[in-house]
Design a protein around this motif. Structure first.
Motif, PDB file in Angstrom:
ATOM      1  N   LYS A  28       0.828  -1.208   0.000  1.00  0.00           N
ATOM      2  CA  LYS A  28       0.000   0.000   0.000  1.00  0.00           C
ATOM      3  C   LYS A  28       0.862   1.257   0.000  1.00  0.00           C
ATOM      4  O   LYS A  28       0.557   2.247  -0.668  1.00  0.00           O
ATOM      5  N   ASP A  29       1.963   1.232   0.729  1.00  0.00           N
ATOM      6  CA  ASP A  29       2.856   2.387   0.814  1.00  0.00           C
ATOM      7  C   ASP A  29       3.777   2.520  -0.390  1.00  0.00           C
ATOM      8  O   ASP A  29       4.525   3.489  -0.492  1.00  0.00           O
ATOM      9  N   GLY A  30       3.748   1.534  -1.297  1.00  0.00           N
ATOM     10  CA  GLY A  30       4.604   1.589  -2.485  1.00  0.00           C
ATOM     11  C   GLY A  30       6.030   1.151  -2.250  1.00  0.00           C
ATOM     12  O   GLY A  30       6.890   1.311  -3.111  1.00  0.00           O
ATOM     13  N   VAL A  31       6.304   0.606  -1.067  1.00  0.00           N
ATOM     14  CA  VAL A  31       7.661   0.120  -0.776  1.00  0.00           C
ATOM     15  C   VAL A  31       7.944  -1.161  -1.574  1.00  0.00           C
ATOM     16  O   VAL A  31       9.011  -1.338  -2.162  1.00  0.00           O
ATOM     17  N   ILE A  32       6.984  -2.055  -1.587  1.00  0.00           N
ATOM     18  CA  ILE A  32       7.063  -3.269  -2.394  1.00  0.00           C
ATOM     19  C   ILE A  32       6.116  -3.092  -3.576  1.00  0.00           C
ATOM     20  O   ILE A  32       4.900  -2.982  -3.398  1.00  0.00           O
ATOM     21  N   ASN A  33       6.677  -3.046  -4.789  1.00  0.00           N
ATOM     22  CA  ASN A  33       5.843  -2.840  -5.971  1.00  0.00           C
ATOM     23  C   ASN A  33       6.306  -3.685  -7.158  1.00  0.00           C
ATOM     24  O   ASN A  33       6.108  -3.316  -8.311  1.00  0.00           O
ATOM     25  N   GLU A  34       6.927  -4.821  -6.869  1.00  0.00           N
ATOM     26  CA  GLU A  34       7.400  -5.694  -7.924  1.00  0.00           C
ATOM     27  C   GLU A  34       7.064  -7.153  -7.620  1.00  0.00           C
ATOM     28  O   GLU A  34       6.897  -7.528  -6.460  1.00  0.00           O
ATOM     29  N   LEU A  35       6.946  -7.954  -8.679  1.00  0.00           N
ATOM     30  CA  LEU A  35       6.657  -9.379  -8.554  1.00  0.00           C
ATOM     31  C   LEU A  35       7.768 -10.204  -9.176  1.00  0.00           C
ATOM     32  O   LEU A  35       8.491  -9.735 -10.047  1.00  0.00           O
ATOM     33  N   SER A  36       7.858 -11.447  -8.760  1.00  0.00           N
ATOM     34  CA  SER A  36       8.850 -12.365  -9.295  1.00  0.00           C
ATOM     35  C   SER A  36       8.257 -13.772  -9.313  1.00  0.00           C
ATOM     36  O   SER A  36       7.455 -14.116  -8.442  1.00  0.00           O
ATOM     37  N   ILE A  37       8.641 -14.574 -10.305  1.00  0.00           N
ATOM     38  CA  ILE A  37       8.152 -15.951 -10.382  1.00  0.00           C
ATOM     39  C   ILE A  37       9.275 -16.930 -10.042  1.00  0.00           C
ATOM     40  O   ILE A  37      10.438 -16.712 -10.377  1.00  0.00           O
ATOM     41  N   GLY A  38       8.911 -18.020  -9.377  1.00  0.00           N
ATOM     42  CA  GLY A  38       9.831 -19.120  -9.100  1.00  0.00           C
ATOM     43  C   GLY A  38       9.449 -20.302  -9.982  1.00  0.00           C
ATOM     44  O   GLY A  38       8.304 -20.749  -9.962  1.00  0.00           O
ATOM     45  N   TYR A  39      10.392 -20.831 -10.748  1.00  0.00           N
ATOM     46  CA  TYR A  39      10.056 -21.809 -11.782  1.00  0.00           C
ATOM     47  C   TYR A  39      11.233 -22.734 -12.081  1.00  0.00           C
ATOM     48  O   TYR A  39      12.377 -22.466 -11.702  1.00  0.00           O
ATOM     49  N   ASP A  40      10.942 -23.814 -12.784  1.00  0.00           N
ATOM     50  CA  ASP A  40      11.951 -24.651 -13.427  1.00  0.00           C
ATOM     51  C   ASP A  40      11.782 -24.525 -14.929  1.00  0.00           C
ATOM     52  O   ASP A  40      10.653 -24.457 -15.440  1.00  0.00           O
ATOM     53  N   THR A  41      12.905 -24.487 -15.652  1.00  0.00           N
ATOM     54  CA  THR A  41      12.851 -24.455 -17.109  1.00  0.00           C
ATOM     55  C   THR A  41      12.677 -25.874 -17.647  1.00  0.00           C
ATOM     56  O   THR A  41      13.477 -26.757 -17.353  1.00  0.00           O
ATOM     57  N   VAL A  42      11.632 -26.085 -18.416  1.00  0.00           N
ATOM     58  CA  VAL A  42      11.363 -27.397 -19.009  1.00  0.00           C
ATOM     59  C   VAL A  42      11.884 -27.446 -20.436  1.00  0.00           C
ATOM     60  O   VAL A  42      12.553 -28.396 -20.829  1.00  0.00           O
ATOM     61  N   LYS A  43      11.587 -26.414 -21.220  1.00  0.00           N
ATOM     62  CA  LYS A  43      12.060 -26.338 -22.598  1.00  0.00           C
ATOM     63  C   LYS A  43      12.582 -24.941 -22.881  1.00  0.00           C
ATOM     64  O   LYS A  43      11.972 -23.948 -22.500  1.00  0.00           O
ATOM     65  N   LYS A  44      13.733 -24.877 -23.558  1.00  0.00           N
ATOM     66  CA  LYS A  44      14.325 -23.584 -23.899  1.00  0.00           C
ATOM     67  C   LYS A  44      15.025 -23.683 -25.240  1.00  0.00           C
ATOM     68  O   LYS A  44      15.299 -24.776 -25.748  1.00  0.00           O
ATOM     69  N   GLU A  45      15.316 -22.527 -25.808  1.00  0.00           N
ATOM     70  CA  GLU A  45      16.025 -22.473 -27.088  1.00  0.00           C
ATOM     71  C   GLU A  45      16.817 -21.177 -27.148  1.00  0.00           C
ATOM     72  O   GLU A  45      16.316 -20.107 -26.787  1.00  0.00           O
ATOM     73  N   TRP A  46      18.072 -21.280 -27.593  1.00  0.00           N
ATOM     74  CA  TRP A  46      18.923 -20.106 -27.710  1.00  0.00           C
ATOM     75  C   TRP A  46      18.838 -19.531 -29.120  1.00  0.00           C
ATOM     76  O   TRP A  46      18.981 -20.249 -30.110  1.00  0.00           O
ATOM     77  N   LYS A  47      18.612 -18.210 -29.211  1.00  0.00           N
ATOM     78  CA  LYS A  47      18.583 -17.514 -30.503  1.00  0.00           C
ATOM     79  C   LYS A  47      19.270 -16.167 -30.344  1.00  0.00           C
ATOM     80  O   LYS A  47      18.836 -15.334 -29.545  1.00  0.00           O
ATOM     81  N   ASP A  48      20.359 -15.973 -31.090  1.00  0.00           N
ATOM     82  CA  ASP A  48      21.074 -14.690 -31.097  1.00  0.00           C
ATOM     83  C   ASP A  48      21.432 -14.219 -29.691  1.00  0.00           C
ATOM     84  O   ASP A  48      21.286 -13.036 -29.346  1.00  0.00           O
ATOM     85  N   GLY A  49      21.880 -15.144 -28.869  1.00  0.00           N
ATOM     86  CA  GLY A  49      22.318 -14.804 -27.533  1.00  0.00           C
ATOM     87  C   GLY A  49      21.211 -14.630 -26.517  1.00  0.00           C
ATOM     88  O   GLY A  49      21.476 -14.290 -25.360  1.00  0.00           O
TER      89      GLY A  49
END
Length: 207
Positions: A100-121
């Motif tokens: 409410k006071d704006g001190v905490i104003n961000e979110l974050s997710i906790g996850y495991d990567t199941v599938k990924k792909e690299w493209k141009d870094g």
């Protein structure tokens, strides 16, 4: 488990000790964050289908500090939309005050990567297993927004600024238009007094 932080902006309405409800985006699609990752649309489809009941809301990613539960989680064109409810525990109350006071104003997710792909870094995250999302102090990405409506104090500030603008406009407008502007000003002032009364009446009930 890995963590992917996403910046959010809290605009709170009826965010009180009884409900503790907020809405917004825990992640956004097709945006490269500071960690060099890009979450692709559909990355949460499987986990929301198979793992939905086990996903929690934690405090700063601490699995020993759960603070609430998701009420709704779904993918749309923008990203992972969430509606969450913070529990009325002693920690939950502290978190709600910080939000409410704006001190905490961000979110974050906790996850495991199941599938990924690299493209141009850039690492494209194609499928993720989501465990939790957390209010956090700092985040990596600046495009995920909390979308609930602002609190009464913010409405009061908007009305105050509107009155100031109408006052300045009244001084510069033509005589034949002053009556209409004056009526608008009186209406806004009455609305401002009503909001002030509502804020006063709600003290001790809402945070």
């Amino acid at each position: 488990m890995k963590y992917k932080t996403k910046r959010v902006h809290f605009e709170l309405k009826d965010f009180d000790q009884e409900t503790g409800i907020f809405t917004g985006y825990a992640a956004v699609f097709s945006n490269v964050d500071a960690g060099g990752d890009l979450i692709q649309p559909g990355a949460f489809t499987k986990t929301l289908k198979n793992n939905k009941d086990r996903i929690k809301i934690c405090w700063q990613h601490d699995p020993y500090s759960p603070i609430g539960k998701p009420l709704e989680m779904r993918e749309d064109k923008k990203g992972l939309f969430v509606k969450g409810q913070i529990s009325d525990t002693s920690l939950g109350k502290d978190v709600k005050i910080l939000m409410k006071d704006g001190v905490i104003n961000e979110l974050s997710i906790g996850y495991d990567t199941v599938k990924k792909e690299w493209k141009d870094g850039v690492r494209h995250l194609k499928e993720l297993k989501l465990y939790e999302f957390s209010p956090v102090t700092w985040a990596m990405n600046d495009e995920a927004l909390i979308t609930s409506v602002k609190a009464n104090d913010d409405i009061k500030e908007v009305l105050t600024k509107t009155i100031e603008l109408l006052d300045r406009f009244l001084e510069k407008t033509e005589v034949k238009e002053q009556d209409e502007v004056g009526k608008m000003l009186e209406s806004v002032e009455r609305l401002g007094k009503a909001v002030e009364q509502r804020i006063e009446d709600s003290k001790g009930q809402k945070i």
